[in-house]
Scaffold this motif. Structure first.
Motif, PDB file in Angstrom:
ATOM      1  N   UNK A   1       0.844  -1.191   0.000  1.00 28.36           N
ATOM      2  CA  UNK A   1       0.000   0.000   0.000  1.00 28.36           C
ATOM      3  C   UNK A   1       0.885   1.249   0.000  1.00 28.36           C
ATOM      4  N   UNK A   2       0.689   2.090  -0.999  1.00 27.99           N
ATOM      5  CA  UNK A   2       1.537   3.271  -1.151  1.00 27.99           C
ATOM      6  C   UNK A   2       1.288   4.284  -0.047  1.00 27.99           C
ATOM      7  N   UNK A   3       2.366   4.943   0.378  1.00 34.32           N
ATOM      8  CA  UNK A   3       2.258   5.984   1.405  1.00 34.32           C
ATOM      9  C   UNK A   3       1.983   7.346   0.781  1.00 34.32           C
ATOM     10  N   UNK A   4       2.061   7.425  -0.545  1.00 33.28           N
ATOM     11  CA  UNK A   4       1.771   8.683  -1.243  1.00 33.28           C
ATOM     12  C   UNK A   4       0.751   8.422  -2.340  1.00 33.28           C
ATOM     13  N   UNK A   5      -0.061   9.417  -2.614  1.00 36.26           N
ATOM     14  CA  UNK A   5      -1.068   9.255  -3.651  1.00 36.26           C
ATOM     15  C   UNK A   5      -2.216   8.373  -3.194  1.00 36.26           C
ATOM     16  N   UNK A   6      -3.176   8.165  -4.064  1.00 34.63           N
ATOM     17  CA  UNK A   6      -4.363   7.393  -3.734  1.00 34.63           C
ATOM     18  C   UNK A   6      -4.120   5.928  -4.065  1.00 34.63           C
ATOM     19  N   UNK A   7      -4.069   5.089  -3.028  1.00 35.92           N
ATOM     20  CA  UNK A   7      -3.725   3.684  -3.190  1.00 35.92           C
ATOM     21  C   UNK A   7      -4.629   2.925  -4.139  1.00 35.92           C
ATOM     22  N   UNK A   8      -5.907   3.290  -4.176  1.00 32.57           N
ATOM     23  CA  UNK A   8      -6.852   2.594  -5.040  1.00 32.57           C
ATOM     24  C   UNK A   8      -6.437   2.699  -6.510  1.00 32.57           C
TER      25      UNK A   8
END
Length: 270
Positions: free
Chosen positions: A65-72
């Motif tokens: 799961x990314x810590x930046x931007x929208x993970x979806x």
């Protein structure tokens, strides 16, 4: 003609199974592929998928799961990379398709050979959730509100656009933009409009999607300031999306309205 159903899920194995999976299991046509992206590598989701016995193939991938931007958006892009269908559609883990969705969608694209992207009508409900319990539900309504909705209505936001049940050809598929969260679906529609052209869109007039919007979801937890900021960013990039002057004017008025609401009630949630 084959369909890949992309479902991104983040730490919600129970909803993934009871809502999304069961609606696919109940389809009248099982000739499709389910692409599941385990965003965040949830162990329960991994174990659940491993034990599923389904009458359709399941393509599964895990991403951090990314810590930046929208993970979806990252998750859906991973799903696009994995999908093999000639058509792509989307289903969130907490929403469902009507039993004939797959069959009706295939028939619709076969019947209208010029169509490259389409949205099915949704049966929608808004829930207010407190401590994981639904304390109030709205009346059920359809979106778009009628079968005469046009692409112009969606671009100008006179009607709600949502990606559940949104179907497009796999060729030349745009990528989801993680810079957007509130307007991620809408921005993807604008990309499709640029890629496929206005004349290849057609609304599927059948109610095929059950969509529940929760106060605990991305939209429910957002505030008007976020809405205004993201819409203004889209307007700044209007030349990228080939927006018409009339659309720019309408979206500008809407962004200003969100900005004014944010000033009136800064902590308020939409």
């Amino acid at each position: 003609m084959t369909i890949s159903v992309i479902t991104a899920t983040y730490n919600r194995p129970q909803q993934l199974y009871t809502v999304a999976f069961n609606s696919l299991l109940n389809q009248t046509d099982h000739n499709f592929e389910w692409v599941v992206i385990n965003d965040g590598c949830n162990q329960q989701t991994r174990e659940m998928i491993a034990t599923l016995q389904a009458p359709f193939p399941i393509a599964y991938v895990e991403i951090e799961h990314s810590s930046t931007g929208f993970g979806l958006c990252y998750a859906r892009n991973a799903g696009l990379n994995l999908a093999t269908g000639s058509l792509i559609t989307y289903l969130d883990d907490d929403n469902s398709f009507e039993r004939e969705f797959i069959c009706a969608t295939k028939h619709f694209f076969q019947q209208h050979g010029f169509v490259k992207y389409s949205m099915a009508i949704q049966k929608r409900r808004r829930d207010v959730v407190l401590q994981h319990k639904t304390i109030r539900s709205s009346k059920i309504f359809t979106s778009p509100s009628n079968s005469f909705c046009t692409l112009d209505n969606l671009i100008s936001q006179q009607e709600i656009f949502d990606s559940n049940g949104f179907t497009h050809v796999h060729n030349s598929t745009p990528k989801w933009n993680p810079k957007y969260q509130i307007f991620a679906d809408y921005e993807f529609l604008l990309q499709c409009t640029k890629e496929y052209g206005n004349s290849t869109f057609k609304l599927h007039p059948q109610v095929l999607v059950n969509y529940i919007q929760s106060s605990g979801g991305t939209i429910g937890r957002s505030h008007y300031g976020q809405w205004a900021a993201e819409l203004k960013q889209i307007l700044q990039d209007s030349s990228v999306y080939l927006l018409q002057p009339s659309h720019i004017a309408q979206l500008g008025q809407l962004a200003q309205a969100y900005h004014c609401k944010a000033l009136e009630r800064p902590p308020a949630f939409v």
